[in-house]
Design an enzyme around this catalytic site. Structure first.
Site, PDB file in Angstrom:
ATOM      1  N   ARG A  18       0.787  -1.038  -0.435  1.00 39.10           N
ATOM      2  CA  ARG A  18      -0.107  -0.077   0.126  1.00 39.10           C
ATOM      3  C   ARG A  18       0.639   1.459   0.135  1.00 39.10           C
ATOM      4  O   ARG A  18       0.513   2.189  -0.853  1.00 39.10           O
ATOM      5  CB  ARG A  18      -0.957  -0.224   1.194  1.00 39.10           C
ATOM      6  CG  ARG A  18      -2.032  -1.589   1.211  1.00 39.10           C
ATOM      7  CD  ARG A  18      -2.717  -1.529   2.127  1.00 39.10           C
ATOM      8  NE  ARG A  18      -1.874  -1.415   3.385  1.00 39.10           N
ATOM      9  CZ  ARG A  18      -2.717  -1.090   4.367  1.00 39.10           C
ATOM     10  NH1 ARG A  18      -3.594   0.058   4.652  1.00 39.10           N
ATOM     11  NH2 ARG A  18      -2.151  -1.412   5.849  1.00 39.10           N
ATOM     12  N   ASN A  36      -6.081  -2.907   1.881  1.00 32.08           N
ATOM     13  CA  ASN A  36      -6.331  -4.014   2.458  1.00 32.08           C
ATOM     14  C   ASN A  36      -7.810  -4.994   2.186  1.00 32.08           C
ATOM     15  O   ASN A  36      -8.398  -4.501   3.035  1.00 32.08           O
ATOM     16  CB  ASN A  36      -5.334  -4.717   3.821  1.00 32.08           C
ATOM     17  CG  ASN A  36      -3.821  -4.654   3.247  1.00 32.08           C
ATOM     18  OD1 ASN A  36      -3.409  -4.574   2.102  1.00 32.08           O
ATOM     19  ND2 ASN A  36      -2.960  -4.704   4.558  1.00 32.08           N
TER      20      ASN A  36
END
Length: 92
Positions: A18, A36
């Site tokens: 990320r 996520n």
């Protein structure tokens, strides 16, 4: 302007994927978000000009140095008016 919804599979959680996506999006100048998912995948929404979105998707196949992307599901999406920057959303 185009938009894409991505679902990234493989070893992509716990490997700074990320953070990598946020940095890459800023460098490429696309907007959107990344998060996520509880199933172990990473989900992203990205929008911008076609060439920039294409570059992001191609780079997402590699991701962070520790990631091991097995495949990416990509689908067209509707651009979101007024969306600026690239953010990290909570896990779903």
């Amino acid at each position: 302007m185009i938009a894409r919804h991505l679902r990234i599979h493989g070893r992509v959680q716990g490997v700074f994927y990320r953070a990598w996506a946020m940095r890459a999006a800023r460098e490429i100048s696309v907007s959107g978000w990344v998060r996520n998912r509880k199933d172990g995948t990473v989900e992203a929404f990205v929008q911008g000009d076609a060439a920039a979105v294409g570059r992001f998707v191609e780079q997402a196949r590699e991701g962070s140095p520790a990631a091991q992307v097995s495949h990416i599901e990509t689908s067209p999406a509707e651009p979101e008016a007024g969306l600026e920057g690239f953010t990290k959303k909570p896990t779903v």
